[in-house]
Design an enzyme around this catalytic site. Structure first.
Site, mmCIF file in Angstrom:
data_model
loop_
_atom_site.group_PDB
_atom_site.id
_atom_site.type_symbol
_atom_site.label_atom_id
_atom_site.label_comp_id
_atom_site.label_asym_id
_atom_site.label_seq_id
_atom_site.Cartn_x
_atom_site.Cartn_y
_atom_site.Cartn_z
ATOM 1 N N CYS A 1 -21.255 75.724 18.440
ATOM 2 C CA CYS A 1 -20.216 75.210 19.337
ATOM 3 C C CYS A 1 -19.090 76.230 19.530
ATOM 4 O O CYS A 1 -18.584 76.806 18.565
ATOM 5 C CB CYS A 1 -19.642 73.916 18.778
ATOM 6 S SG CYS A 1 -18.247 73.291 19.735
ATOM 7 N N CYS B 1 -21.370 68.455 22.035
ATOM 8 C CA CYS B 1 -20.631 67.544 21.149
ATOM 9 C C CYS B 1 -21.296 66.168 21.202
ATOM 10 O O CYS B 1 -20.678 65.163 21.517
ATOM 11 C CB CYS B 1 -19.161 67.477 21.590
ATOM 12 S SG CYS B 1 -18.037 66.830 20.330
ATOM 13 N N GLU C 1 -21.577 56.679 40.702
ATOM 14 C CA GLU C 1 -20.832 56.281 39.508
ATOM 15 C C GLU C 1 -21.070 54.816 39.168
ATOM 16 O O GLU C 1 -21.119 54.438 38.002
ATOM 17 C CB GLU C 1 -19.341 56.568 39.683
ATOM 18 C CG GLU C 1 -19.012 58.056 39.796
ATOM 19 C CD GLU C 1 -19.486 58.880 38.598
ATOM 20 O OE1 GLU C 1 -19.706 58.303 37.519
ATOM 21 O OE2 GLU C 1 -19.631 60.103 38.745
ATOM 22 N N CYS D 1 -11.442 73.168 17.296
ATOM 23 C CA CYS D 1 -11.840 71.815 16.925
ATOM 24 C C CYS D 1 -11.121 71.314 15.667
ATOM 25 O O CYS D 1 -11.301 71.847 14.564
ATOM 26 C CB CYS D 1 -13.350 71.745 16.724
ATOM 27 S SG CYS D 1 -13.930 70.080 16.349
ATOM 28 N N CYS E 1 -22.548 71.688 16.026
ATOM 29 C CA CYS E 1 -21.357 72.405 15.567
ATOM 30 C C CYS E 1 -21.660 73.867 15.236
ATOM 31 O O CYS E 1 -20.785 74.729 15.354
ATOM 32 C CB CYS E 1 -20.755 71.694 14.369
ATOM 33 S SG CYS E 1 -20.292 69.975 14.722
#
Length: 293
Positions: free
Chosen positions: A194, A184, A34, A201, A191
Site C-alpha cells: 500500500c 484497502c 448509482e 496511514c 498493506c
DNA sequence: GATACGTGGTC
DNA sequence: TGACCACGTAT
C-alpha cells in the site's frame, strides 16, 4: 493522502474505466447507475446497466414506461423497491425539473431512493460540483488511513469533504473508491504494497508502534455496512421469489406460499405479498391475483 | 438507531 | 457447504 492515491491510481484506472457508467457524464445515466449500484456489487450491475440505459436513455423514457416494465428489467438485481424508486424519481424529474436531473444537493435528496451517497455521486461525477462521496469503500479508507479510529457518518463525510482537490472532483472520488475496493479492502487489506502504509496511514502507524493487535477502525465505522441475518428461509428470500414469479404472470393467492417456498406458511406468504402491494411493487387484480404493479 | 431489504460470491 | 461477505436508503 491525495497525492499518494493519485500516484497509485493510474495503475488501475484503465481497467476501471471499462465499467460502462464511467464512459458517460450524463446526469441521468449517472443517477441510474448509482441507483443500481446501491447495495449491489459492481460486477452484477455492469451488464444490466447497459440494458436498462439503452431502454431508458433519458428520465422521460423511464417515466413514460409502465412500472411493470422497470420491475421486469430490474428483477435479479435484488432490492426490487429500488425499481419503484427509480420510476418515481424519473416521473418527479419530469414534473419538477423539466426532465433534467437537478444539480443541487437539496433537490437531489428529495428524490426517492436518493440518499447522501447517490446525491453526491451525481454532483461529483456528472456536474463537477465540489462534493465528496462516502460509500463503504471510502468510509473504510478514511477510518483506517485518515483517522485510525471509528468514524460516525457525519465525521466521515466531513473528512471526505476536506480532502476533495479543487478541479479534480470526479477523478478524486473515483480514485479513492477504487483504492478502497482494490487495496484497502475489507478483508485482507494489501498493506504490504500500500502506498499509504509507510507514511500516511494512521492505522499502520498505530500497529507499528504497538505490541498488541490494533482492531480495524473500519469495523462499525460510518459508511461501512453492517451484517445482516441469514438469507436462507428469510422473508427477503420469499419476496424475491414472488417478484421473480410475478414477471412471468399473475400469481393466484392460494399459490403464493408454494411460489415463496413456504408450502405450510400461507399466512406468511400472504403477508409478504401484501407488503409488496403496499410498497408499490405488486397489485391485486380483479381476480384476486397478485401481479407486478 | 435498529431493522428490512435480494442476490451472488468467497472461504 | 453453510456461514459469511459486499453493497445505501427508508422508516
Amino acid at each position: 493522502m491525495v497525492d499518494e492515491i493519485f500516484r497509485w491510481w493510474p495503475s488501475v484506472r484503465q481497467t476501471r474505466d471499462e465499467l460502462p457508467w464511467r464512459s458517460t457524464r450524463d446526469p441521468w445515466l449517472t443517477l441510474l447507475a448509482e441507483m443500481m449500484l446501491t447495495q449491489t456489487q459492481v460486477a452484477r450491475v455492469a451488464e444490466r446497466f447497459v440494458v436498462i440505459a439503452e431502454r431508458f436513455p433519458t428520465a422521460e423514457a423511464c417515466a413514460k414506461a409502465p412500472l411493470s416494465e422497470v420491475l421486469a428489467l430490474w428483477v435479479g438485481l435484488g432490492y426490487n423497491r429500488r425499481a419503484v424508486a427509480l420510476h418515481r424519481t424519473a416521473v418527479l424529474i419530469c414534473e419538477r425539473h423539466g426532465g433534467e436531473v437537478p444539480c443541487d444537493l437539496q433537490s437531489l435528496l428529495q428524490l426517492p431512493g436518493v440518499g447522501s451517497y447517490t446525491a453526491r455521486a451525481v454532483l461529483a461525477f456528472s456536474f463537477d460540483v465540489q462534493s465528496a462521496v462516502v460509500d463503504t469503500n471510502v468510509g473504510r479508507v478514511l477510518a483506517r488511513a485518515a483517522s485510525g479510529t471509528q468514524l460516525r457518518p457525519r465525521e466521515a463525510q466531513t473528512l471526505a469533504d476536506e480532502l476533495v482537490p479543487v478541479g479534480q472532483v470526479r477523478d478524486w472520488n473515483l480514485a479513492i473508491m477504487d483504492f478502497g475496493h482494490l487495496v484497502c479492502r475489507s478483508r485482507s487489506p494489501m498493506c504490504e504494497s500500500c502506498v499509504l502504509a509507510s507514511s500516511v496511514c494512521r492505522w499502520q502507524q498505530m500497529r507499528r508502534s504497538s505490541k498488541i493487535e490494533i482492531p480495524d477502525p473500519a469495523v462499525g465505522s460510518g459508511g461501512v455496512s453492517t451484517r445482516q441475518p441469514t438469507f436462507e428461509g428469510s422473508d427477503r428470500q420469499g419476496r424475491g421469489r414472488l417478484v421473480r414469479a410475478a414477471c412471468l404472470g399473475p400469481l393466484p393467492e392460494d399459490e403464493l406460499c408454494h411460489i415463496a417456498g413456504w408450502p405450510n406458511e400461507h399466512e406468511r406468504a400472504l403477508r409478504i405479498a401484501d407488503m409488496l402491494v403496499v410498497e408499490g411493487i405488486m397489485r391485486r387484480d380483479a381476480n384476486g391475483c397478485y401481479q407486478l404493479a
